[in-house]
Design a protein around this motif. Structure first.
Motif, PDB file in Angstrom:
ATOM      1  N   THR A  30     -35.010 -30.331 -12.002  1.00  0.00           N
ATOM      2  CA  THR A  30     -35.800 -31.486 -12.428  1.00  0.00           C
ATOM      3  C   THR A  30     -36.549 -31.154 -13.711  1.00  0.00           C
ATOM      4  N   CYS A  31     -36.506 -32.089 -14.663  1.00  0.00           N
ATOM      5  CA  CYS A  31     -37.194 -31.890 -15.942  1.00  0.00           C
ATOM      6  C   CYS A  31     -38.191 -33.024 -16.172  1.00  0.00           C
ATOM      7  N   ALA A  32     -39.201 -32.712 -16.956  1.00  0.00           N
ATOM      8  CA  ALA A  32     -40.046 -33.795 -17.453  1.00  0.00           C
ATOM      9  C   ALA A  32     -39.280 -34.452 -18.600  1.00  0.00           C
ATOM     10  N   ALA A  33     -39.530 -35.734 -18.849  1.00  0.00           N
ATOM     11  CA  ALA A  33     -38.854 -36.417 -19.962  1.00  0.00           C
ATOM     12  C   ALA A  33     -39.773 -37.516 -20.482  1.00  0.00           C
ATOM     13  N   ARG A  34     -39.470 -37.978 -21.699  1.00  0.00           N
ATOM     14  CA  ARG A  34     -40.246 -39.095 -22.247  1.00  0.00           C
ATOM     15  C   ARG A  34     -39.326 -40.266 -22.552  1.00  0.00           C
ATOM     16  N   ILE A  35     -39.860 -41.472 -22.372  1.00  0.00           N
ATOM     17  CA  ILE A  35     -39.089 -42.675 -22.675  1.00  0.00           C
ATOM     18  C   ILE A  35     -39.096 -42.875 -24.192  1.00  0.00           C
ATOM     19  N   ARG A  36     -37.906 -43.093 -24.794  1.00  0.00           N
ATOM     20  CA  ARG A  36     -37.805 -43.126 -26.252  1.00  0.00           C
ATOM     21  C   ARG A  36     -38.137 -44.472 -26.865  1.00  0.00           C
ATOM     22  N   LYS A  37     -37.867 -45.561 -26.123  1.00  0.00           N
ATOM     23  CA  LYS A  37     -38.071 -46.866 -26.752  1.00  0.00           C
ATOM     24  C   LYS A  37     -38.441 -47.910 -25.711  1.00  0.00           C
ATOM     25  N   GLY A  38     -38.780 -49.101 -26.192  1.00  0.00           N
ATOM     26  CA  GLY A  38     -39.097 -50.194 -25.270  1.00  0.00           C
ATOM     27  C   GLY A  38     -40.590 -50.241 -24.961  1.00  0.00           C
ATOM     28  N   ALA A  39     -40.920 -51.091 -23.992  1.00  0.00           N
ATOM     29  CA  ALA A  39     -42.329 -51.358 -23.671  1.00  0.00           C
ATOM     30  C   ALA A  39     -43.047 -50.097 -23.196  1.00  0.00           C
ATOM     31  N   ARG A  40     -42.314 -49.197 -22.572  1.00  0.00           N
ATOM     32  CA  ARG A  40     -42.979 -48.011 -22.017  1.00  0.00           C
ATOM     33  C   ARG A  40     -42.717 -46.769 -22.853  1.00  0.00           C
ATOM     34  N   LYS A  41     -42.457 -46.971 -24.135  1.00  0.00           N
ATOM     35  CA  LYS A  41     -42.163 -45.859 -25.050  1.00  0.00           C
ATOM     36  C   LYS A  41     -43.249 -44.775 -24.969  1.00  0.00           C
ATOM     37  N   GLY A  42     -42.792 -43.520 -24.874  1.00  0.00           N
ATOM     38  CA  GLY A  42     -43.754 -42.425 -24.844  1.00  0.00           C
ATOM     39  C   GLY A  42     -44.226 -42.049 -23.436  1.00  0.00           C
ATOM     40  N   ASP A  43     -43.952 -42.912 -22.444  1.00  0.00           N
ATOM     41  CA  ASP A  43     -44.373 -42.580 -21.076  1.00  0.00           C
ATOM     42  C   ASP A  43     -43.577 -41.394 -20.524  1.00  0.00           C
ATOM     43  N   ALA A  44     -44.255 -40.594 -19.693  1.00  0.00           N
ATOM     44  CA  ALA A  44     -43.595 -39.433 -19.093  1.00  0.00           C
ATOM     45  C   ALA A  44     -42.940 -39.825 -17.763  1.00  0.00           C
ATOM     46  N   VAL A  45     -41.758 -39.275 -17.515  1.00  0.00           N
ATOM     47  CA  VAL A  45     -41.067 -39.474 -16.237  1.00  0.00           C
ATOM     48  C   VAL A  45     -40.495 -38.124 -15.789  1.00  0.00           C
ATOM     49  N   VAL A  93     -25.311 -36.285 -13.461  1.00  0.00           N
ATOM     50  CA  VAL A  93     -25.984 -37.477 -12.956  1.00  0.00           C
ATOM     51  C   VAL A  93     -27.473 -37.276 -13.238  1.00  0.00           C
ATOM     52  N   TYR A  94     -28.158 -38.344 -13.666  1.00  0.00           N
ATOM     53  CA  TYR A  94     -29.600 -38.258 -13.961  1.00  0.00           C
ATOM     54  C   TYR A  94     -30.345 -39.247 -13.078  1.00  0.00           C
ATOM     55  N   ILE A  95     -31.240 -38.734 -12.240  1.00  0.00           N
ATOM     56  CA  ILE A  95     -32.050 -39.632 -11.407  1.00  0.00           C
ATOM     57  C   ILE A  95     -33.458 -39.668 -12.008  1.00  0.00           C
ATOM     58  N   VAL A  96     -33.849 -40.850 -12.488  1.00  0.00           N
ATOM     59  CA  VAL A  96     -35.135 -40.967 -13.188  1.00  0.00           C
ATOM     60  C   VAL A  96     -36.209 -41.449 -12.205  1.00  0.00           C
ATOM     61  N   MET A  97     -37.299 -40.665 -12.116  1.00  0.00           N
ATOM     62  CA  MET A  97     -38.359 -40.955 -11.140  1.00  0.00           C
ATOM     63  C   MET A  97     -39.721 -40.793 -11.800  1.00  0.00           C
ATOM     64  N   GLU A  98     -40.745 -41.166 -11.038  1.00  0.00           N
ATOM     65  CA  GLU A  98     -42.098 -40.982 -11.553  1.00  0.00           C
ATOM     66  C   GLU A  98     -42.398 -39.480 -11.623  1.00  0.00           C
ATOM     67  N   LEU A  99     -43.165 -39.086 -12.630  1.00  0.00           N
ATOM     68  CA  LEU A  99     -43.542 -37.681 -12.785  1.00  0.00           C
ATOM     69  C   LEU A  99     -44.868 -37.442 -12.058  1.00  0.00           C
ATOM     70  N   CYS A 100     -44.875 -36.488 -11.122  1.00  0.00           N
ATOM     71  CA  CYS A 100     -46.117 -36.147 -10.412  1.00  0.00           C
ATOM     72  C   CYS A 100     -46.647 -34.848 -11.009  1.00  0.00           C
ATOM     73  N   GLU A 101     -47.839 -34.905 -11.585  1.00  0.00           N
ATOM     74  CA  GLU A 101     -48.308 -33.745 -12.348  1.00  0.00           C
ATOM     75  C   GLU A 101     -49.337 -32.919 -11.601  1.00  0.00           C
ATOM     76  N   GLY A 102     -49.513 -33.193 -10.303  1.00  0.00           N
ATOM     77  CA  GLY A 102     -50.571 -32.481  -9.575  1.00  0.00           C
ATOM     78  C   GLY A 102     -50.109 -31.255  -8.821  1.00  0.00           C
ATOM     79  N   GLY A 103     -48.820 -30.913  -8.931  1.00  0.00           N
ATOM     80  CA  GLY A 103     -48.324 -29.712  -8.251  1.00  0.00           C
ATOM     81  C   GLY A 103     -47.979 -29.958  -6.783  1.00  0.00           C
ATOM     82  N   GLU A 104     -47.390 -28.924  -6.172  1.00  0.00           N
ATOM     83  CA  GLU A 104     -46.934 -29.038  -4.780  1.00  0.00           C
ATOM     84  C   GLU A 104     -48.093 -28.866  -3.801  1.00  0.00           C
ATOM     85  N   LEU A 105     -47.946 -29.509  -2.652  1.00  0.00           N
ATOM     86  CA  LEU A 105     -48.889 -29.294  -1.551  1.00  0.00           C
ATOM     87  C   LEU A 105     -48.943 -27.801  -1.221  1.00  0.00           C
ATOM     88  N   LEU A 106     -47.789 -27.122  -1.285  1.00  0.00           N
ATOM     89  CA  LEU A 106     -47.728 -25.694  -0.983  1.00  0.00           C
ATOM     90  C   LEU A 106     -48.711 -24.918  -1.851  1.00  0.00           C
TER      91      LEU A 106
END
Length: 470
Positions: A30-45, A93-106
């Motif tokens: 899993t990688c962090a990524a940024r949206i390149r264009k459109g209404a949510r340009k620059g958002d992290a996923v 295959v690329y599955i695009v999801m919300e990025l959770c930046e708070g780390g694992e419960l572990l």
């Protein structure tokens, strides 16, 4: 060769800039990524990348297809990682999801030196139970619940928790059993090792997480995987060492009822949210429990004698046991006369189901309850239908329950019964030497059910359904 086309969107690279790797799973990374264009340009996923080169069997391809299907099917729960889209090209295959930046419960457990206060543990467990109860009513078992698969959305102390990684999840029908051994050794339920399990296996894993949160050590441990499996099957977790003696009795009862080795005696996720230890924590809303539909189905198919036995049993329930049944009954939104019909169940299920599950899942449950079509059920009968005999048996006070229920049954339900009739009630085949087996269950004085026979009768449909399956 294998067909590795999924019909997912093309053009991933034009829409996203892939950044650093943030985690590794079973098949991909899993990688962090940024949206390149459109209404949510620059958002992290977050993007889960699954290389097609790794998909060497049709099963592996099916697994990826199912993971995306499950993510779509479960969309919309606040404790579930949000799914945005799936893409593919020749390589991945690329599955695009919300990025959770708070780390694992572990990591949070480790950084706290292992133990949580009871209240902090509750706040984590309520979120885990909520999302798992939601998965179960939609007919999905997660199969890999462990602290690494829960992420916090932010570094904030009170950050929301999200379940990730449905790579091992599967759909399960109301009466179906799964048989493949998957999951992580420390968290795997005994019945998974016996290759016959359903949604209850997830609840066991939550029990392991709860044990770790409250005391900082693992309930089942060994140096080797086979040693861990042996421990899961045979050993009882210890509740003698610190901090257990200083914890509330409710906390210990909560964990013990999740870590019951018999899945039929284990609490469901929805029941756990109604357990005295946790139910008053920040106005919890009890979710609809898929278990009640299984129990009602068995009840409708029972003989009038068994129904009378269950009615007697339901009259002995304590306030705590009724709390859950009242909660479930009110979720079915009874009519002005306090009754429910098949329509109430249809509406409640439709309200709970995600769009993807409305056609399939709701229909399966309604078909299994079609015998309710021309009748209504009041709260008293609902209690008789939805009470779990197995779960009551797990309680210390089962003997008192059963004895007082038998007294009620003696007054209005018990009747003379001949051996052949009792045998068919209990689903015994004619080849069994009936007189030997059944003589303790019928009183010699008046030919009515003895206390032993009464308890056997409460269990009857389990034996009936077994015959149907084997």
């Amino acid at each position: 060769g294998l067909d590795k086309g999924f019909g997912f969107n093309k053009g991933f690279a034009a829409k996203y800039d892939l950044g650093d790797e943030v985690g590794r799973g079973h098949f991909g990374y899993t990688c962090a990524a940024r949206i390149r264009k459109g209404a949510r340009k620059g958002d992290a996923v977050a993007v889960k990348v699954i290389p097609k080169a790794k998909m060497t069997t049709s099963i592996a391809i099916e697994d990826v297809r199912r993971e995306v299907k499950i993510l779509k099917a479960l969309a919309g729960h606040k404790n579930l990682v949000q799914f945005y889209d799936a893409y593919e090209d020749n390589e991945n295959v690329y599955i695009v999801m919300e990025l959770c930046e708070g780390g694992e419960l572990l990591d949070r457990i480790l950084s706290r030196g292992g133990k949580y206060s009871e209240d902090d543990a509750k706040s984590v467990l309520v979120q885990i139970l909520n999302v798992v109860a939601f998965c179960h009513i939609q007919g999905v078992v997660h199969r890999d619940l462990k602290p690494e698969n829960f992420l916090f959305t932010s570094k904030d102390e009170n950050s929301q928790l999200k379940t990730i990684d449905f790579g091992l999840s599967d759909f399960v029908k109301p009466d179906e059993r799964l048989n493949d051994i998957v999951g992580s050794a420390y968290y795997v339920a005994p019945e998974v090792l016996h290759r016959c399990y359903s949604t209850e296996a997830d609840v066991w894993s939550i029990g392991v997480i709860a044990y770790i949160l409250l005391c900082g050590s693992r309930p089942f441990w060994a140096r080797t995987e086979s040693g861990i499996f042996r421990s899961v099957l045979k050993a009882d977790p210890s509740y003698n060492e610190a901090p257990w003696p200083s914890l509330t009795p409710e906390a210990m009862d909560f964990v013990k009822r999740l870590l019951s080795k018999d899945p039929r005696r284990r609490m469901t996720a929805a029941q756990a949210l109604g357990h005295p230890w946790i139910r008053n924590y920040n106005d919890i809303k009890m979710p609809l429990d898929v278990l009640i539909f299984r129990l009602i189905k068995a009840y409708i198919r029972s003989s009038s004698l068994r129904k009378a036995a269950l009615k007697a049993l339901s009259k002995t329930l304590t306030v705590d046991e009724l709390f859950y049944l009242k909660g479930q009954f009110s979720l079915l939104e009874p009519d002005r006369n306090g009754c429910i019909t098949l329509d109430n169940i249809r509406m409640a299920l439709t309200r709970e189901a995600t769009d993807a599950m409305k056609e399939t899942r709701v229909q399966e449950i309604l078909v299994s309850l079609s015998a309710l079509q021309y009748r209504r059920m009041d709260f008293h009968e609902f209690c008789a239908a939805a009470v779990s005999v197995h779960q009551l048996e797990a309680l210390d006070r089962w003997e008192q329950h059963a004895r007082s229920a038998y007294e009620i049954f003696e007054k209005d339900g018990n009747r003379a019964i001949v051996i052949d009739e009792l045998a068919s009630e209990l689903g015994l085949s004619p080849s069994v030497p009936l007189h030997v087996v059944l003589q303790d269950w019928i009183r010699h004085t008046d030919g009515k059910l003895s206390f032993l026979g009464f308890v056997k009768l409460l269990h009857a449909p389990a034996q009936l359904s077994k015959q149907g399956q084997d």
